[in-house]
Motif scaffolding. Structure first.
Motif, short mmCIF file in Angstrom:
data_model
loop_
_atom_site.label_atom_id
_atom_site.label_comp_id
_atom_site.label_asym_id
_atom_site.label_seq_id
_atom_site.Cartn_x
_atom_site.Cartn_y
_atom_site.Cartn_z
N SER A 89 37.43 63.89 54.84
CA SER A 89 37.59 63.81 53.39
C SER A 89 36.25 63.96 52.68
O SER A 89 36.14 64.67 51.67
CB SER A 89 38.24 62.47 53.02
N LEU A 90 35.22 63.32 53.21
CA LEU A 90 33.88 63.46 52.62
C LEU A 90 33.36 64.89 52.73
O LEU A 90 32.74 65.41 51.80
CB LEU A 90 32.91 62.48 53.29
N GLU A 91 33.63 65.52 53.86
CA GLU A 91 33.21 66.93 54.03
C GLU A 91 33.92 67.82 53.03
O GLU A 91 33.32 68.71 52.44
CB GLU A 91 33.50 67.39 55.46
N THR A 96 33.80 70.89 47.95
CA THR A 96 34.26 71.07 46.57
C THR A 96 33.10 70.95 45.59
O THR A 96 32.98 71.75 44.65
CB THR A 96 35.35 70.02 46.24
N LEU A 97 32.23 69.98 45.81
CA LEU A 97 31.07 69.80 44.94
C LEU A 97 30.13 71.00 45.02
O LEU A 97 29.59 71.44 43.99
CB LEU A 97 30.32 68.51 45.28
N THR A 100 31.74 73.76 43.07
CA THR A 100 31.62 73.47 41.63
C THR A 100 30.21 73.76 41.14
O THR A 100 30.02 74.34 40.07
CB THR A 100 32.00 72.00 41.35
N ARG A 101 29.23 73.36 41.94
CA ARG A 101 27.84 73.63 41.56
C ARG A 101 27.58 75.13 41.45
O ARG A 101 26.97 75.60 40.50
CB ARG A 101 26.88 73.00 42.57
N SER A 102 28.09 75.88 42.41
CA SER A 102 27.93 77.34 42.36
C SER A 102 28.59 77.92 41.12
O SER A 102 28.03 78.80 40.46
CB SER A 102 28.52 77.98 43.62
#
Length: 135
Positions: A89-91, A96-97, A100-102
């Motif tokens: 889940s953390l991976e 996802t983060l 989103t940053r990209s």
């Protein structure tokens, strides 16, 4: 009884060297400080001579909150699965983060291009107005 942590003797019983059964016990209060700690029961024959023997029988060790080895294994496997699921889940969250940053970096780049384009258009309009005012 001897603690395995530091080898300290914590409870001692001594036989009278007779050939009769002798019962030795330790009270719950005497053993309370060692609940949850690992101890060993050491038996020593200190008589000297050509031969010797001793016998022991009927050990009773009251155990509270005993967990059978198969239950411990099951709990351990459950925790490993849970840890693996949390890690997955953390991976996924990290991926996802990063996506989103990209996306935000791409949006920022597009905004900067649009701003540059608007500034160029404004400069062009100002130049046209200035030329129009001079006529």
């Amino acid at each position: 009884l001897r603690t395995t942590e530091d080898g300290a003797r914590v409870a001692v019983a001594t036989a009278d060297n007779e050939h009769e059964w002798q019962q030795d016990t330790w009270t719950a209060a005497e053993l309370a400080p060692y609940v949850g700690k690992e101890v060993t029961l050491d038996l020593h024959d200190t008589r000297h001579g050509a031969w010797g023997w001793f016998s022991v029988d009927d050990f009773k060790v009251p155990v509270r909150n005993f967990t059978a080895p198969d239950q411990l294994l099951e709990a351990m496997l459950f925790e490993r699965r849970r840890f693996g699921e949390e890690r997955a889940s953390l991976e996924a969250t990290r991926s996802t983060l990063e996506a989103t940053r990209s996306s935000l970096e791409a949006a920022q780049s597009s905004l900067e291009e649009a701003r540059s384009s608007l500034e160029a258009e404004r400069s062009s309009l100002e130049a046209e107005k200035a030329a129009s005012d001079q006529r």
